[in-house]
Design a protein around this motif. Sequence first.
Motif, mmCIF file in Angstrom:
data_model
loop_
_atom_site.group_PDB
_atom_site.id
_atom_site.type_symbol
_atom_site.label_atom_id
_atom_site.label_comp_id
_atom_site.label_asym_id
_atom_site.label_seq_id
_atom_site.Cartn_x
_atom_site.Cartn_y
_atom_site.Cartn_z
ATOM 1 N N ALA A 121 56.033 91.542 57.936
ATOM 2 C CA ALA A 121 57.011 92.615 57.777
ATOM 3 C C ALA A 121 57.241 93.351 59.086
ATOM 4 O O ALA A 121 58.323 93.891 59.330
ATOM 5 N N TYR A 122 56.235 93.363 59.976
ATOM 6 C CA TYR A 122 56.390 94.004 61.282
ATOM 7 C C TYR A 122 57.413 93.267 62.142
ATOM 8 O O TYR A 122 57.950 93.841 63.100
ATOM 9 N N LEU A 123 57.668 92.002 61.825
ATOM 10 C CA LEU A 123 58.628 91.195 62.581
ATOM 11 C C LEU A 123 60.010 91.212 61.941
ATOM 12 O O LEU A 123 60.908 90.517 62.404
ATOM 13 N N GLY A 124 60.158 91.988 60.868
ATOM 14 C CA GLY A 124 61.431 91.994 60.146
ATOM 15 C C GLY A 124 61.597 90.766 59.267
ATOM 16 O O GLY A 124 62.712 90.410 58.891
ATOM 17 N N LEU A 125 60.484 90.098 58.955
ATOM 18 C CA LEU A 125 60.510 88.892 58.139
ATOM 19 C C LEU A 125 59.805 89.149 56.812
ATOM 20 O O LEU A 125 59.085 90.132 56.653
ATOM 21 N N SER A 126 59.980 88.238 55.883
ATOM 22 C CA SER A 126 59.384 88.397 54.566
ATOM 23 C C SER A 126 57.924 87.955 54.556
ATOM 24 O O SER A 126 57.577 86.925 55.142
ATOM 25 N N PRO A 127 57.061 88.712 53.876
ATOM 26 C CA PRO A 127 55.678 88.259 53.665
ATOM 27 C C PRO A 127 55.611 87.090 52.689
ATOM 28 O O PRO A 127 54.530 86.530 52.489
ATOM 29 N N GLY A 128 56.739 86.721 52.093
ATOM 30 C CA GLY A 128 56.786 85.608 51.157
ATOM 31 C C GLY A 128 56.935 84.281 51.866
ATOM 32 O O GLY A 128 56.106 83.891 52.690
ATOM 33 N N LEU A 129 58.009 83.583 51.587
ATOM 34 C CA LEU A 129 58.215 82.249 52.163
ATOM 35 C C LEU A 129 58.335 82.277 53.685
ATOM 36 O O LEU A 129 57.944 81.328 54.358
ATOM 37 N N ASP A 130 58.869 83.363 54.247
ATOM 38 C CA ASP A 130 58.965 83.453 55.709
ATOM 39 C C ASP A 130 57.593 83.316 56.365
ATOM 40 O O ASP A 130 57.457 82.681 57.413
ATOM 41 N N PHE A 131 56.579 83.921 55.760
ATOM 42 C CA PHE A 131 55.241 83.907 56.347
ATOM 43 C C PHE A 131 54.711 82.492 56.524
ATOM 44 O O PHE A 131 53.988 82.207 57.476
ATOM 45 N N GLU A 132 55.054 81.602 55.617
ATOM 46 C CA GLU A 132 54.528 80.235 55.689
ATOM 47 C C GLU A 132 55.533 79.226 56.240
ATOM 48 O O GLU A 132 55.200 78.048 56.373
ATOM 49 N N THR A 133 56.743 79.670 56.584
ATOM 50 C CA THR A 133 57.738 78.747 57.137
ATOM 51 C C THR A 133 58.237 79.169 58.521
ATOM 52 O O THR A 133 58.714 78.319 59.277
ATOM 53 N N LYS A 134 58.129 80.446 58.862
ATOM 54 C CA LYS A 134 58.558 80.924 60.173
ATOM 55 C C LYS A 134 57.315 81.335 60.952
ATOM 56 O O LYS A 134 56.836 82.466 60.868
#
Length: 387
Positions: A121-134
Motif C-alpha cells: 500500500a505504501y507503493l500505491g499498489l494493492s496488498p491483494g493480487l498486486d503484492f504477488e504479481t507486481k
Amino acid sequence: MRNIIEPTSDHIETAQPGEGWINPDFDPDLLPARRQKGRGAVSNIDGRFERHIHQAVDDGWMNSLIEDQDAPRIRTTLGIDGARSVITRNQSPDVPFDRSINPYRGCEHGCIYCFARPTHAYLGLSPGLDFETKLFWKPDAPTLLRKQLAVKSYMPAPIVIGTSTDPYQPVDREKQLTRSIIRVLSDCQHPFSLITKGALVTRDIDLIAPMAAKNRASVAISVTSLDHRLSNLLEPRASAPHRRLDAIRKLADAGIPVTVLCAPIIPGLNDMEIENLVAAVHDAGATSVSHIVVRLPLEIADLFEEWLAAHYPDRKAKVMSLIRQMRDGERYQSEFGTRMRGTGPIADLIARRFDAARKKHGMTGRSLNLDCSGFVRPSANGQMSLF
C-alpha cells in the motif's frame, strides 16, 4: 456513506482516506471476487491510503455474463527497487534479531496470510493480487551491503535474510540475488540466517555449509501444512510440503542447522496437524521448531475472510470465531508479546501442544546464537581489510 460515481459494472465509490476496503458481505449487489488458479489473493482490494475504493457491482447483466468464464490471468512483472540501503533495523522484542535483509518487495508465493502484504500500500499498489504479481528486486543489494558493512561504526550481529518476503521465491532462480548477498556475507565472515519456504535454498548449500561449520549460518524453513491441497491454496506458488521436507534433509545432511517455523497456525484449518508436523520435520533432520498463530493486520483481515469464503465457505464462520477468541474478540492485536502467540484458552492450548510435541522429539525452540567473532570488515572499495 458511499457515493457511487457512475452506474456501470465497475462502480467507483468514495471513502475517507484510510477507511479501508468495504467487506462484500455487507452488500448483496457486489459481484463476488473470482479466484485465480495459482494465486493466493482472490481480489485486488485498494490499499488503506487510497482515496477511492473500486468495487464491481452486479447491475443485472454482469453476473450472468461472467459466471461461465475463467478469471483473466495476471502476469507477474518485476520492477526495480532503488533502495539506498539494504539492512533493515528493528527493535521488536518478539524476534531474536535486530537486523534483516529482504532482497525483494512483494512475493510470488502468494501466501494469503503474509503479514508483509500491507507494505504494498505504501507503493500505491494493492496488498491483494498486486503484492504477488507486481514484484520489485534490489539489483544493487550486494554493493549496498558491502558498503554498509564497511562503515567503521558497524558492529556485527546476525542478519536474517527473508523476514518479510521470501528470498527464494521463483524469480530468484534467474536473478540469484540471494546467492549474491550470501556471497558478500560469507566473504566478510558475517553471521546470517535464512527464512524461506522455497526448496531453492538447497542451491546455495555450497555457500551456506562452510559458514554453518563455523557456527555462522543457519536456515529456518517455514512448514505450514503437510496437506498438499491446503498448502496449495494457502501458498499457491511456494514449494510443496514434501519438497520442503526434502530441503530440510539436504540442509541437515550438509551440516547446516535447520529450525522449522510452523507458521501460521490457523485454528480450524491446520491446528489438527501440530503433532504430525513436528514429527515430520524432526524425522527430516530439523533440530528446533517454533510456531506463530495467524496474524491478520490491516488489509490482510479482509483478504483472508475473502479467501475463506472462496475456498472454505463451510468453515469460514468457525475459523474466524476461533481467531477472534485468540484476539480478545478482534481479528488482530498488534501488541508486542501477544501478536505472534495470541491470548486465551485456544492460544494456550496450541502453545502447550507444541511444547509437548517438541519435548517428545527432543527438539528445542528457535534461537539465533551465531558466532560474530570472525567478522572481517570490507574496505570501501570492496577489498577485505588486512588489519
